[in-house]
Write an enzyme that holds these catalytic residues in place. Sequence first.
Site, PDB file in Angstrom:
ATOM      1  N   PRO A 175       2.580   2.193  12.434  1.00 43.47           N
ATOM      2  CA  PRO A 175       3.233   3.458  12.785  1.00 43.47           C
ATOM      3  C   PRO A 175       2.959   3.892  14.227  1.00 43.47           C
ATOM      4  CG  PRO A 175       2.142   3.629  10.649  1.00 43.47           C
ATOM      5  CD  PRO A 175       1.713   2.330  11.254  1.00 43.47           C
ATOM      6  N   GLU A 193       4.156   1.732  -0.679  1.00 43.16           N
ATOM      7  CA  GLU A 193       4.990   1.937  -1.873  1.00 43.16           C
ATOM      8  C   GLU A 193       4.116   2.110  -3.114  1.00 43.16           C
ATOM      9  OE1 GLU A 193       7.899   2.767  -1.638  1.00 43.16           O
ATOM     10  OE2 GLU A 193       8.916   1.725  -0.008  1.00 43.16           O
ATOM     11  N   THR A 250      -0.634   2.932  22.942  1.00 43.05           N
ATOM     12  CA  THR A 250      -0.017   4.266  23.055  1.00 43.05           C
ATOM     13  C   THR A 250       0.289   4.865  21.676  1.00 43.05           C
ATOM     14  OG1 THR A 250       2.171   3.258  23.246  1.00 43.05           O
ATOM     15  CG2 THR A 250       1.058   3.840  25.316  1.00 43.05           C
ATOM     16  N   GLN A 251       0.166   4.051  20.615  1.00 44.93           N
ATOM     17  CA  GLN A 251       0.369   4.614  19.275  1.00 44.93           C
ATOM     18  C   GLN A 251      -0.717   5.663  19.020  1.00 44.93           C
ATOM     19  OE1 GLN A 251      -0.938   1.620  19.924  1.00 44.93           O
ATOM     20  NE2 GLN A 251      -1.907   0.640  18.178  1.00 44.93           N
ATOM     21  N   THR A 252      -0.392   6.674  18.205  1.00 47.92           N
ATOM     22  CA  THR A 252      -1.359   7.755  18.001  1.00 47.92           C
ATOM     23  C   THR A 252      -1.838   7.816  16.554  1.00 47.92           C
ATOM     24  OG1 THR A 252       0.260   9.452  17.377  1.00 47.92           O
ATOM     25  CG2 THR A 252      -0.169   9.161  19.752  1.00 47.92           C
ATOM     26  N   ARG A 253      -3.056   8.357  16.399  1.00 49.47           N
ATOM     27  CA  ARG A 253      -3.609   8.689  15.090  1.00 49.47           C
ATOM     28  C   ARG A 253      -4.386  10.006  15.276  1.00 49.47           C
ATOM     29  NH1 ARG A 253      -0.722   4.979  14.249  1.00 49.47           N
ATOM     30  NH2 ARG A 253      -1.040   3.173  12.895  1.00 49.47           N
ATOM     31  N   TYR A 278       0.841  -1.211   0.000  1.00 51.07           N
ATOM     32  CA  TYR A 278       0.000   0.000   0.000  1.00 51.07           C
ATOM     33  C   TYR A 278       0.873   1.256   0.000  1.00 51.07           C
ATOM     34  CZ  TYR A 278      -3.704   3.208   1.654  1.00 51.07           C
ATOM     35  OH  TYR A 278      -4.605   4.242   1.796  1.00 51.07           O
ATOM     36  N   SER A 318     -14.287   1.986  13.014  1.00 47.20           N
ATOM     37  CA  SER A 318     -15.445   1.103  12.812  1.00 47.20           C
ATOM     38  C   SER A 318     -15.356  -0.110  13.739  1.00 47.20           C
ATOM     39  CB  SER A 318     -15.560   0.696  11.349  1.00 47.20           C
ATOM     40  OG  SER A 318     -14.320   0.299  10.838  1.00 47.20           O
TER      41      SER A 318
END
Length: 318
Positions: A275, A148, A209-212, A146, A190
């Site tokens: 990420p 690349e 703890t990962q963020t978006r 996705y 969702s």
Amino acid sequence: MKKIRILVTGGAGFLGSHLCDRLIQCGNDVICVDNLYTGNKDNIRHLLDNPYFEFIRHDVINPIYVECDQIYHLACPASPVHYQKDPIYTTKTSMYGAMNLLGLAKRTGARILLSSTSEVYGDPECNPQVESYRGSVNTIGPRSCYDEGKRVAETLFFDYHRKHKVDIKVMRIFNTYGPKMDIGDGRVVSNFIVQALKNEDITIYGNGTQTRSFCYVDDLIDGMIRLMNSEDGFTGPVNIGNPNEFTIKQLAERVIELTESLSHLVYEDLPVDDPVQRRPDITLAKKILEWEPQIQINDGLKRTIDYFKNQINLKNDK
Ligand code: NAD
Ligand code: UDP
């Protein structure tokens, strides 16, 4: 006002169907091209009787011959679950799809917009991400098809622009949510809402703890249309997203609160290359497009929760 003919690839998907709605409401003639890989005819069913709306079932890895004035090129699976199901097909969709639609733009003289993604920044070393940041992308991991694929699509857009003077606009979309996301789409908003409404466990991948940074769909579509109609010569790339950043755990807690759910949080393995942080710098969009998001998380989540409540009730009634 003269009706213009607008082609939307991926028009039966989540974002594409909202875009078709908005373009029809504004009095345009819309051609929706989609192979229904992840999209759904239900998203556009209400438009099928409109004489200014056409649906063509077509795979963008093959060339398409239609006449049009503008092209919004969105066709590509976007959820990690879907784009990793057949990764080679995902790369083909991004690459051949971009080439075919750019060829169409070259022949017709249509302006063409690419729905690229924050994934071109990979697992970013800087936060927020500004358009000049070149990214930190793994070329050989499960997300690479996705990431690349979109990077080569951007490259093709700029090469057609330099070599053939194609009129391009490149938009980098950050996580967007809202009604018409598929119930089994697999993306975080969702998943969490459906789990909360069913009082099932909420699946946090990793320690949460990962963020978006989550943008409501109406804001996103507004930014997309502004970019398409922006001044001649402005190509982007431009980030479109909501800069309010949340940890995934905070999102889960917010969803539980708004749905008054009895669900508990459970922790599962973090997917490879997930990420750690993601937040758009939207200075450029503010300056050139005079755009910034208007709908904040509680309001957007409430509208999305109402949508999924209806979907779940419809399913239960069947
Ligand atoms: P979606 O999966 O709901 O929609 C994608 C649509 O493209 C579907 O209708 C699908 O059937 C269609 N499609 C896929 N492959 C195709 C092919 N080969 N030929 C024809 N049609 C094909 O996803 P979405 O969230 O609406 O994403 C739309 C676009 O926006 C994608 O290009 C995606 O990469 C981009 N984007 C979305 C987000 C987001 O948060 N929603 C973030 C970044 C980028
Ligand atoms: N995620 C999660 N639980 C889920 C689905 C996703 O914790 O049920 C996490 C995922 O690992 C990622 C974030 O939520 O860190 C956003 O995932 P999504 O699939 O929505 O999109 P991404 O931004 O990773 O492309």
